[in-house]
Design a protein around this motif. Structure first.
Motif, PDB file in Angstrom:
ATOM      1  N   ASN A 510       0.960  -1.261  -0.071  1.00 49.81           N
ATOM      2  CA  ASN A 510      -0.203  -0.206   0.334  1.00 49.81           C
ATOM      3  C   ASN A 510       0.632   1.542  -0.129  1.00 49.81           C
ATOM      4  OD1 ASN A 510      -2.366  -1.573  -0.333  1.00 49.81           O
ATOM      5  ND2 ASN A 510      -3.108  -1.323   2.478  1.00 49.81           N
ATOM      6  N   LYS A 513       2.002   1.751  -3.178  1.00 45.22           N
ATOM      7  CA  LYS A 513       0.865   2.067  -3.766  1.00 45.22           C
ATOM      8  C   LYS A 513       0.809   3.928  -4.006  1.00 45.22           C
ATOM      9  CE  LYS A 513      -2.917  -0.667  -4.341  1.00 45.22           C
ATOM     10  NZ  LYS A 513      -3.481  -1.830  -4.408  1.00 45.22           N
ATOM     11  N   TYR A 514       0.251   4.022  -3.125  1.00 48.48           N
ATOM     12  CA  TYR A 514      -0.507   5.058  -2.429  1.00 48.48           C
ATOM     13  C   TYR A 514       0.583   5.916  -2.421  1.00 48.48           C
ATOM     14  CZ  TYR A 514      -4.840   1.685  -2.494  1.00 48.48           C
ATOM     15  OH  TYR A 514      -5.246   1.049  -3.486  1.00 48.48           O
ATOM     16  N   ASP A 538       5.529   5.867   4.965  1.00 48.79           N
ATOM     17  CA  ASP A 538       5.622   6.642   4.101  1.00 48.79           C
ATOM     18  C   ASP A 538       5.774   7.711   4.295  1.00 48.79           C
ATOM     19  OD1 ASP A 538       3.018   7.620   2.876  1.00 48.79           O
ATOM     20  OD2 ASP A 538       2.305   5.203   3.290  1.00 48.79           O
ATOM     21  N   LEU A 551     -11.418   2.798   7.031  1.00 45.06           N
ATOM     22  CA  LEU A 551     -10.347   2.099   5.990  1.00 45.06           C
ATOM     23  C   LEU A 551      -9.811   0.586   5.929  1.00 45.06           C
ATOM     24  CD1 LEU A 551      -6.841   4.790   5.948  1.00 45.06           C
ATOM     25  CD2 LEU A 551      -8.723   4.121   4.458  1.00 45.06           C
ATOM     26  N   TYR A 556     -13.549  -0.822   1.241  1.00 44.30           N
ATOM     27  CA  TYR A 556     -13.656   0.587   1.419  1.00 44.30           C
ATOM     28  C   TYR A 556     -12.244   0.574   0.224  1.00 44.30           C
ATOM     29  CZ  TYR A 556     -13.232   5.365   2.021  1.00 44.30           C
ATOM     30  OH  TYR A 556     -12.962   6.593   2.437  1.00 44.30           O
ATOM     31  N   ARG A 557     -12.438   1.365  -0.424  1.00 46.23           N
ATOM     32  CA  ARG A 557     -11.367   2.133  -1.411  1.00 46.23           C
ATOM     33  C   ARG A 557     -11.455   3.185  -1.015  1.00 46.23           C
ATOM     34  NH1 ARG A 557     -11.620   0.441  -6.395  1.00 46.23           N
ATOM     35  NH2 ARG A 557      -9.232   1.043  -6.837  1.00 46.23           N
ATOM     36  N   VAL A 558     -10.361   4.698  -0.494  1.00 42.16           N
ATOM     37  CA  VAL A 558     -10.623   6.018  -1.103  1.00 42.16           C
ATOM     38  C   VAL A 558     -11.413   6.830  -1.905  1.00 42.16           C
ATOM     39  CG1 VAL A 558      -9.554   8.208  -0.164  1.00 42.16           C
ATOM     40  CG2 VAL A 558      -9.241   6.498   1.181  1.00 42.16           C
ATOM     41  N   GLY A 567      -7.461  -2.307  -6.956  1.00 45.10           N
ATOM     42  CA  GLY A 567      -6.974  -2.616  -5.672  1.00 45.10           C
ATOM     43  C   GLY A 567      -8.316  -2.792  -5.133  1.00 45.10           C
ATOM     44  N   LEU A 568      -8.264  -4.473  -4.346  1.00 47.37           N
ATOM     45  CA  LEU A 568      -9.788  -4.583  -4.299  1.00 47.37           C
ATOM     46  C   LEU A 568     -10.422  -3.389  -3.136  1.00 47.37           C
ATOM     47  CD1 LEU A 568      -9.960  -8.237  -4.961  1.00 47.37           C
ATOM     48  CD2 LEU A 568     -10.624  -6.939  -6.300  1.00 47.37           C
ATOM     49  N   GLY A 569      -9.727  -3.408  -1.682  1.00 42.87           N
ATOM     50  CA  GLY A 569     -10.665  -2.517  -1.267  1.00 42.87           C
ATOM     51  C   GLY A 569     -10.303  -3.900   0.137  1.00 42.87           C
ATOM     52  N   LEU A 572      -6.503  -4.151   3.638  1.00 42.51           N
ATOM     53  CA  LEU A 572      -6.342  -3.434   4.892  1.00 42.51           C
ATOM     54  C   LEU A 572      -8.008  -4.283   5.866  1.00 42.51           C
ATOM     55  CD1 LEU A 572      -6.054  -0.315   4.997  1.00 42.51           C
ATOM     56  CD2 LEU A 572      -4.254  -1.813   5.783  1.00 42.51           C
TER      57      LEU A 572
HETATM   58  P1  ADP Z   1      -6.847  -2.023  -1.808  1.00 45.24           P
HETATM   59  O1  ADP Z   1      -6.680  -3.322  -2.176  1.00 45.24           O
HETATM   60  O2  ADP Z   1      -7.697  -0.998  -2.610  1.00 45.24           O
HETATM   61  O3  ADP Z   1      -5.516  -1.114  -2.300  1.00 45.24           O
HETATM   62  P2  ADP Z   1      -6.575  -1.831   1.283  1.00 45.24           P
HETATM   63  O4  ADP Z   1      -7.860  -2.168   2.058  1.00 45.24           O
HETATM   64  O5  ADP Z   1      -5.331  -1.949   1.073  1.00 45.24           O
HETATM   65  O6  ADP Z   1      -7.082  -1.847  -0.555  1.00 45.24           O
HETATM   66  O7  ADP Z   1      -7.401  -0.719   1.102  1.00 45.24           O
HETATM   67  C1  ADP Z   1      -7.843   0.617   1.313  1.00 45.24           C
HETATM   68  C2  ADP Z   1      -7.913   2.133   0.769  1.00 45.24           C
HETATM   69  O8  ADP Z   1      -7.304   2.502   1.606  1.00 45.24           O
HETATM   70  C3  ADP Z   1      -7.475   2.037  -0.109  1.00 45.24           C
HETATM   71  O9  ADP Z   1      -8.129   2.462  -0.955  1.00 45.24           O
HETATM   72  C4  ADP Z   1      -6.307   3.013  -0.265  1.00 45.24           C
HETATM   73  O10 ADP Z   1      -6.910   4.849  -0.384  1.00 45.24           O
HETATM   74  C5  ADP Z   1      -6.488   3.767   1.838  1.00 45.24           C
HETATM   75  N1  ADP Z   1      -4.539   3.574   1.955  1.00 45.24           N
HETATM   76  C6  ADP Z   1      -4.190   2.731   1.983  1.00 45.24           C
HETATM   77  N2  ADP Z   1      -2.956   2.496   2.148  1.00 45.24           N
HETATM   78  C7  ADP Z   1      -2.728   3.617   1.714  1.00 45.24           C
HETATM   79  C8  ADP Z   1      -1.375   4.937   2.012  1.00 45.24           C
HETATM   80  N3  ADP Z   1       0.025   4.640   2.865  1.00 45.24           N
HETATM   81  N4  ADP Z   1      -1.578   5.879   1.766  1.00 45.24           N
HETATM   82  C9  ADP Z   1      -2.795   6.352   1.362  1.00 45.24           C
HETATM   83  N5  ADP Z   1      -3.913   5.837   1.597  1.00 45.24           N
HETATM   84  C10 ADP Z   1      -3.811   4.230   2.029  1.00 45.24           C
END
Ligand code: ADP
Length: 605
Positions: A510, A513-514, A538, A551, A556-558, A567-569, A572
């Motif tokens: 994550n 990726k994010y 990060d 989260l 859930y996905r932002v 991503g599948l949300g 986390l």
């Molecule tokens: P996904 O498999 O879609 O990444 P997650 O459950 O891992 O789903 O994460 C859920 C959401 O949390 C993501 O859609 C993202 O928007 C946000 N997120 C997770 N980790 C980070 C991070 N390190 N920085 C910013 N946003 C994050």
């Protein structure tokens, strides 16, 4: 004639009371005043005749006998009320007389006659009999009354009369009640009710009670019964209270039945409350609407509002739908629709309305009874699920398309037997796509395991740093990031190693990726009093504070459009479940623009 005798005759004559004198053995009527003749309904011709001849109808009545008795014994005879049936006005009539028969003595002291002094007490006697009869009727009434009646003497609370119903009600025997004081007879009620009765006696004001819960010992058994009763003071003619009448009726069955109904209603009400169902009752003739509190709050109000106002709360796009649903309900008898309402604070809520229509004898709809439910959360989850399916298919499609492409190219390369370097590049690409697909499918399988409660843990002892570096080997670093491990790295953990690895991989992935522009990713291990805390930090964009609470939710996905990041949300969500199963905690500290620190703890020792 001696002067005294003439005086006596005069007095007798003017007396308003019947007076007569009989003389001799045969009881010859020698004197009979006007009042006597009137009472007998005879004329003066009876004077000089024997008593039995003058009044033949008295033959089998005792009067001649009494007269003769007095004549013989020389002693007076008295009666307070004696019945006499006389032929008056041509028919036999009943009278009552109070009388004194007085012997009359001559100069030698010998009885020569009997003087009879009479008072007509017929009226008095009738009245007395009437009273007696009415008393008897009252008594019988009391005795046979289906309600319990107990009559108590005020001065000493002695029970004078008690009927069977009362005995049954209090469960006592007649002999234990009659001629006993009330509290001696029912001691178990004395403490509560003696002061009340005393108050009735002293104030003269009746006391009435409804559904009093009374403790009684009935036929030896302690029981709680419900009784309606009155303590009625009965006033003496001088205004004093000489009697208290208790009238009582047992209503236990009624109260119990009603309480049962209330219970059922209460349970129904609680069920409705627990289910958060709002209810309404619409009178279709008058268009009046009765709504529950929950109903009002579902529509965003704190009190009941008019139907018109309710109709206006519907989202403009759903107003038609609502009207059509109501029209259809008139025909089908059932109302069902789902629509959006706008609360006064402008928030949008989904409601589901369901109702049954009731018709009158002419099949005209007269009433509608129904429920409303706030289904906003349900709709949100449904939406999330729909979104997830499209995201998941999209997510799987991407690596599959690239895998397919790699295989096609490899196919060509092998057929042409050319460029072995390229072959290994495309095998590498195909592998990457497969790994991605593997991860996706793994995540989906994990979710179903979690929801089925089948996420089993296989705990072992291992070193934190070893586990972390192994996790990072799985991570395909693209050169834009560097991982840094800090803290008490060699701490030992006792947990399901592969599952904790999965959590670390999720968090690091994550971060990559994010936070694509963040060069450094710090993994910190910190030994705490009762746990070990592992954080992944990060320096990317961070997360808006209002998103943070969601989260760790499933799907859930932002950025739910999925335009920017795939991503599948689920990452986390799965991580949170794994940590929870280990009795640890998971969380994030993040600030928009500064980066995020995702952390979790695992209990030790
Ligand atoms: P996904 O498999 O879609 O990444 P997650 O459950 O891992 O789903 O994460 C859920 C959401 O949390 C993501 O859609 C993202 O928007 C946000 N997120 C997770 N980790 C980070 C991070 N390190 N920085 C910013 N946003 C994050």
């Amino acid at each position: 004639m001696e002067p005294t005798e003439s005086l006596f005759r005069d007095i007798v004559e003017i007396s308003p009371f019947p007076v007569y004198v009989c003389t001799g053995n045969n009881m010859i009527i020698s004197v009979a005043n006007n009042a006597t003749l009137k009472a007998w309904d005879r004329d003066a011709s009876v004077i000089g005749k024997p008593f039995f001849e003058a009044l033949p109808e008295l033959e089998d009545q005792p009067f001649l006998g009494y007269l003769q008795g007095v004549y013989r014994a020389g002693k007076p005879f008295h009666s307070d009320a004696e019945r006499a049936d006389l032929l008056v006005g041509g028919k036999m009539q009943t009278f009552y007389y109070k009388f004194t028969y007085q012997p009359m003595f001559d100069a030698e002291g010998k009885v020569y006659g009997v003087a009879a002094f009479n008072t007509d007490v017929t009226e008095l006697e009738r009245a007395r009999q009437a009273v007696e009869e009415s008393e008897m009727t009252l008594y019988n009434l009391v005795r046979q009354a289906p309600v319990g009646i107990c009559i108590i003497r005020a001065e000493d609370l002695m029970i004078e009369v008690v009927n069977d119903s009362y005995l049954k009600l209090v469960g006592k025997r007649r002999k234990d009640m009659e001629n006993h004081s009330i509290w001696e007879a029912i001691p178990e009620a004395a403490q509560l009710y003696a002061p009340i009765m005393n108050n009735v006696i002293s104030s003269g004001v009746a006391f009435s009670a409804r559904e009093h819960e009374v403790f009684l010992i009935r036929n030896g058994e302690p029981e709680i019964v419900f009784i309606d009763f009155v303590y009625e003071p009965v006033l003496h003619f001088d205004g004093t209270i000489n009697t208290i009448m208790i009238i009582a009726i047992e209503v236990t069955d009624k109260v119990v039945a009603r309480r049962n109904i209330e219970d059922v209603e209460e349970r129904g009400r609680l069920a409705i409350e627990a289910a958060e169902i709002g209810t309404f009752d619409l009178d279709m003739n008058t268009d009046t609407l009765v709504t529950s509190d929950r109903f009002n709050s579902i529509f965003g109000f704190t009190t009941a509002v008019s139907r018109k106002k309710l109709a206006a709360t519907f989202h403009v796009d759903d107003q038609d739908l609502r009207i059509r649903a109501h029209e259809a309900a008139l025909k089908s008898g059932y109302l069902f629709y789902e629509a959006r309402v706008i609360h006064p604070d402008d928030s949008v809520h989904w409601i589901r309305s369901q109702a049954k229509v009731y018709y009158d004898n002419e099949d005209k709809p007269k009433r509608m009874l129904g429920t409303v439910l706030d289904i906003t959360e349900f709709k949100r989850l449904q939406q999330q699920k729909d979104d997830f399916i499209s995201v998941a298919s999209h997510e799987l499609k991407t690596p599959m398309t690239s895998l397919k492409a790699s295989i096609q190219i490899l196919d060509k390369l092998i057929k042409n037997n050319s460029n072995p370097e390229k072959v290994s590049v495309f095998i590498e690409k195909a592998n990457t796509s497969l790994t991605k697909m593997h991860h996706l499918i793994e995540s989906l399988l994990n979710v179903s395991k979690i929801t089925a409660g089948q996420l089993a843990l296989n705990k072992t002892h291992f070193k934190a740093d070893e586990m972390i570096s192994e996790s990072c080997d799985h991570i395909l670093l693209n050169g834009d990031h560097s991982l840094e491990l800090t803290g008490d790295t060699n701490v030992e953990l006792f947990a399901d190693r592969s599952k904790i690895e999965q959590v670390v991989i999720n968090l690091v992935n994550n971060a990559i990726k994010y936070a694509p522009l963040s060069y450094k990713i710090i993994i910190d291990v910190r030994r705490q009093r009762r746990s070990v805390k592992i954080s992944v930090q990060d320096f990317g964009e961070g997360i808006a504070y209002d998103k943070i609470p969601h989260l760790f939710e499933r799907y859930y996905r932002v950025d739910s459009t999925g335009l920017q990041y795939s991503g599948l949300g689920l990452g986390l969500y799965i991580s949170a479940e794994i940590i929870e199963r280990h009795n640890g905690k998971i969380g994030v500290n993040s600030e928009s623009g500064k980066g995020s620190t995702f952390w979790f703890t695992l209990p030790v020792g």
